[in-house]
Design a protein around this motif. Sequence first.
Motif, PDB file in Angstrom:
ATOM      1  N   ASN A  98      -7.412  59.608  18.519  1.00 32.84           N
ATOM      2  CA  ASN A  98      -7.170  60.075  19.713  1.00 32.84           C
ATOM      3  C   ASN A  98      -6.944  61.726  19.742  1.00 32.84           C
ATOM      4  N   ASP A  99      -7.677  62.730  19.861  1.00 27.27           N
ATOM      5  CA  ASP A  99      -7.454  63.990  19.437  1.00 27.27           C
ATOM      6  C   ASP A  99      -6.491  64.511  20.692  1.00 27.27           C
ATOM      7  N   TYR A 100      -6.622  64.103  21.677  1.00 32.36           N
ATOM      8  CA  TYR A 100      -5.780  64.642  22.945  1.00 32.36           C
ATOM      9  C   TYR A 100      -4.380  64.117  22.661  1.00 32.36           C
ATOM     10  N   LEU A 101      -3.974  62.906  22.252  1.00 35.41           N
ATOM     11  CA  LEU A 101      -2.885  62.244  21.925  1.00 35.41           C
ATOM     12  C   LEU A 101      -2.246  63.081  20.418  1.00 35.41           C
ATOM     13  N   MET A 102      -2.968  63.393  19.664  1.00 32.60           N
ATOM     14  CA  MET A 102      -2.694  64.331  18.477  1.00 32.60           C
ATOM     15  C   MET A 102      -2.247  65.509  18.999  1.00 32.60           C
ATOM     16  N   ARG A 103      -2.863  66.424  19.875  1.00 33.06           N
ATOM     17  CA  ARG A 103      -2.521  67.644  20.314  1.00 33.06           C
ATOM     18  C   ARG A 103      -1.104  67.312  20.922  1.00 33.06           C
ATOM     19  N   HIS A 268     -13.423  59.896  25.806  1.00 30.14           N
ATOM     20  CA  HIS A 268     -12.602  61.197  25.915  1.00 30.14           C
ATOM     21  C   HIS A 268     -11.758  60.756  27.171  1.00 30.14           C
ATOM     22  N   TRP A 269     -12.278  59.968  28.032  1.00 27.54           N
ATOM     23  CA  TRP A 269     -11.571  59.592  29.326  1.00 27.54           C
ATOM     24  C   TRP A 269     -10.585  58.826  28.697  1.00 27.54           C
ATOM     25  N   SER A 270     -10.703  57.831  28.275  1.00 19.93           N
ATOM     26  CA  SER A 270      -9.653  56.620  27.586  1.00 19.93           C
ATOM     27  C   SER A 270      -8.649  57.620  26.803  1.00 19.93           C
ATOM     28  N   ASP A 271      -9.011  58.442  25.816  1.00 18.18           N
ATOM     29  CA  ASP A 271      -8.102  59.318  25.133  1.00 18.18           C
ATOM     30  C   ASP A 271      -7.144  60.051  26.075  1.00 18.18           C
ATOM     31  N   LEU A 272      -7.462  60.810  27.107  1.00 17.05           N
ATOM     32  CA  LEU A 272      -6.920  61.129  27.961  1.00 17.05           C
ATOM     33  C   LEU A 272      -6.083  60.556  28.715  1.00 17.05           C
ATOM     34  N   TYR A 273      -6.276  59.455  29.254  1.00 17.50           N
ATOM     35  CA  TYR A 273      -5.680  58.416  30.073  1.00 17.50           C
ATOM     36  C   TYR A 273      -4.436  57.826  29.208  1.00 17.50           C
ATOM     37  N   PRO A 338      13.915  64.074  25.904  1.00 18.25           N
ATOM     38  CA  PRO A 338      14.379  65.417  26.097  1.00 18.25           C
ATOM     39  C   PRO A 338      13.597  66.317  27.001  1.00 18.25           C
ATOM     40  N   LYS A 339      14.103  67.065  27.815  1.00 21.40           N
ATOM     41  CA  LYS A 339      13.190  68.226  28.812  1.00 21.40           C
ATOM     42  C   LYS A 339      12.233  68.942  27.949  1.00 21.40           C
ATOM     43  N   VAL A 340      12.744  69.413  26.908  1.00 23.41           N
ATOM     44  CA  VAL A 340      11.495  70.173  26.448  1.00 23.41           C
ATOM     45  C   VAL A 340      10.331  69.482  25.898  1.00 23.41           C
ATOM     46  N   VAL A 341      10.567  68.220  25.336  1.00 22.27           N
ATOM     47  CA  VAL A 341       9.660  67.282  24.909  1.00 22.27           C
ATOM     48  C   VAL A 341       8.868  66.803  26.165  1.00 22.27           C
ATOM     49  N   GLU A 342       9.335  66.760  27.111  1.00 19.35           N
ATOM     50  CA  GLU A 342       8.537  66.219  28.384  1.00 19.35           C
ATOM     51  C   GLU A 342       7.590  67.432  28.936  1.00 19.35           C
ATOM     52  N   GLN A 343       8.267  68.550  28.910  1.00 17.57           N
ATOM     53  CA  GLN A 343       7.553  69.821  29.336  1.00 17.57           C
ATOM     54  C   GLN A 343       6.291  69.974  28.326  1.00 17.57           C
ATOM     55  N   ALA A 344       6.614  70.029  27.011  1.00 16.18           N
ATOM     56  CA  ALA A 344       5.589  70.414  25.911  1.00 16.18           C
ATOM     57  C   ALA A 344       4.360  69.258  26.222  1.00 16.18           C
ATOM     58  N   TRP A 345       4.748  67.998  26.122  1.00 15.36           N
ATOM     59  CA  TRP A 345       3.701  66.781  26.443  1.00 15.36           C
ATOM     60  C   TRP A 345       3.064  66.884  27.785  1.00 15.36           C
ATOM     61  N   GLY A 346       3.560  67.334  28.782  1.00 20.64           N
ATOM     62  CA  GLY A 346       2.958  67.593  29.926  1.00 20.64           C
ATOM     63  C   GLY A 346       1.882  68.898  29.757  1.00 20.64           C
ATOM     64  N   HIS A 347       2.202  69.946  29.060  1.00 17.72           N
ATOM     65  CA  HIS A 347       1.453  71.086  29.051  1.00 17.72           C
ATOM     66  C   HIS A 347       0.278  70.596  28.141  1.00 17.72           C
ATOM     67  N   SER A 348       0.624  69.927  27.218  1.00 17.90           N
ATOM     68  CA  SER A 348      -0.658  69.399  26.381  1.00 17.90           C
ATOM     69  C   SER A 348      -1.764  68.565  27.060  1.00 17.90           C
ATOM     70  N   ASN A 349      -1.189  67.772  27.951  1.00 19.36           N
ATOM     71  CA  ASN A 349      -2.007  66.902  28.820  1.00 19.36           C
ATOM     72  C   ASN A 349      -2.863  67.749  29.904  1.00 19.36           C
ATOM     73  N   ARG A 350      -2.256  68.666  30.384  1.00 21.05           N
ATOM     74  CA  ARG A 350      -2.881  69.452  31.238  1.00 21.05           C
ATOM     75  C   ARG A 350      -4.215  70.476  30.542  1.00 21.05           C
ATOM     76  N   VAL A 351      -3.772  70.884  29.371  1.00 22.36           N
ATOM     77  CA  VAL A 351      -4.683  71.563  28.584  1.00 22.36           C
ATOM     78  C   VAL A 351      -5.918  70.609  28.201  1.00 22.36           C
TER      79      VAL A 351
END
Length: 373
Positions: A98-103, A268-273, A338-351
Motif C-alpha cells: 500500500n503505497d499510500y500507507l507506506m508514505r 488505489h481507492w482501497s489503499d487510500l481508504y 501523539p499530536k505530531v504523529v496525528e498531524q503527520a499522518w493526516g498531512h500524508s493522507n491529504r497528499v
Amino acid sequence: MKGAIDRSETSLSSAEREKVNGFLSDLHTRASQLIQKLDVNEVREKVKQSFMDLELMDRRGEWTQEIFEIISSNLSDDTSQEAIEKAVSEVFRNIKDNDYLMRAIHNIINVSETNEGMLEKGKNEIIHELESVLPFALALNLLTKAQIQNTEVLEACVHLWKKKRNEMGGAIRGLGFKKAIKLISVEQPIVKMLKGRKKPNYPHSQGRCILPFNIIEATAVEAVSGRHENACAGLTLAQHYPGKYTQCASELDEQGQEPLFNYPLPKHWSDLYTTWNMQFCATCNERPELLSKLLIPAVSGYQAKPGAYISRRAYALYTALNYLFFRAEKPNPVPVLPKVVEQAWGHSNRVCSRLYQRKVTSEVADWKMAVAA
C-alpha cells in the motif's frame, strides 16, 4: 492543485521506501519474537473466549448454532504458532503493498525521529497492543473468512446479534451514541446486501449512496475533532463513490458470492481508504480492536480482488463493534496518539488523496467513452 507537481506530492523514493522497510522489518522481528514466546494453548483458549463474547460459543465451548461449526475446521490450524507467524507476515506484506500507507509511515518515522525516544516508544506500544489484541484478531480473521466464504454465517450473525443487543437494552446503551450510530449504519447495508443476493436480479445500485454517506459520517467526526487534513482525504473518497464512472455501483463476483464495488481505480481507492480509516481508528480508545478490522489478512489482502475490499471491511467492522458491545470487561486504555504523529499522518493522507485524484483524472476520459459505447 494545477501546474507542476510539488516534490512532496510524488511517490516515495527508493531511499525513503527502504527507510520504511527497515522500520517494518524491525517491528516484524519483534512481533516474531513475541509469537515464539506465546503459549499456544492459552492463545487458543482466548480465541474461544472471543467467540464466547460474540455469543457464537457457549461457556462449554460449544457453538451456539450449527452453521458456526464451519469455523471449527480452521480453529486449531489457524492458531498454531506457525499459522500466527504466517498471518502476521501477511499483514506486513500487505502494508508494504500500500503505497499510500507506506508514505504515511514514512512521515510518522520522520516526525518521531525529531522527538527523542518517541520512535522506540511507539514500537514498544505497537508490540504491547499486538500482544493484547492478538486473540481477538485471530478470532476476527477466522470469522471474517467464514462470512466471506458462506454468507449464511454472516446472516446468522446478524440475526443473533440484533436479538441479543435488543435483549440487553439496545446498541446505544452498550456502545454510546456515536458507536451505536456506526453500528447501525454498517448493519443496514449488510442486511440490504444479504437481501439483494436472494433476488433474481442483483440490485446494481447498492453502495452508490450509502458508502459515501458512511464515509462522510466519519469525515464529520474528523473535522469536528480538528483533524482537517484527514477529513479532506475522506471527502475525496466519498466523492469517488461506486458507480461514478461505470454503469453499475456493485455486482456479484463470478461465483455469485461476494459483492464487488466499482469505485474508480479500486486498488488505489482501497489503499487510500485504509490509511485514512487507520488514522481515524488510531485516535479511538478501542484502537487495537478497531485497527484489527483493517489489518487482518482477510481484509488487508485485497490486492488481487480490490472490489471486494469494502464489503470485507464492513463484515470485520460489524463484528468488532458487536464484540465491543458484548464484551464483559472494558478494553484496556491505550496511550493517546501523539499530536505530531496525528498531524503527520493526516498531512500524508491529504497528499495521497491528491495523488489519487490525479490518477483518476488521467483515466476519466477513457471511462466515459467506455460507458458511452
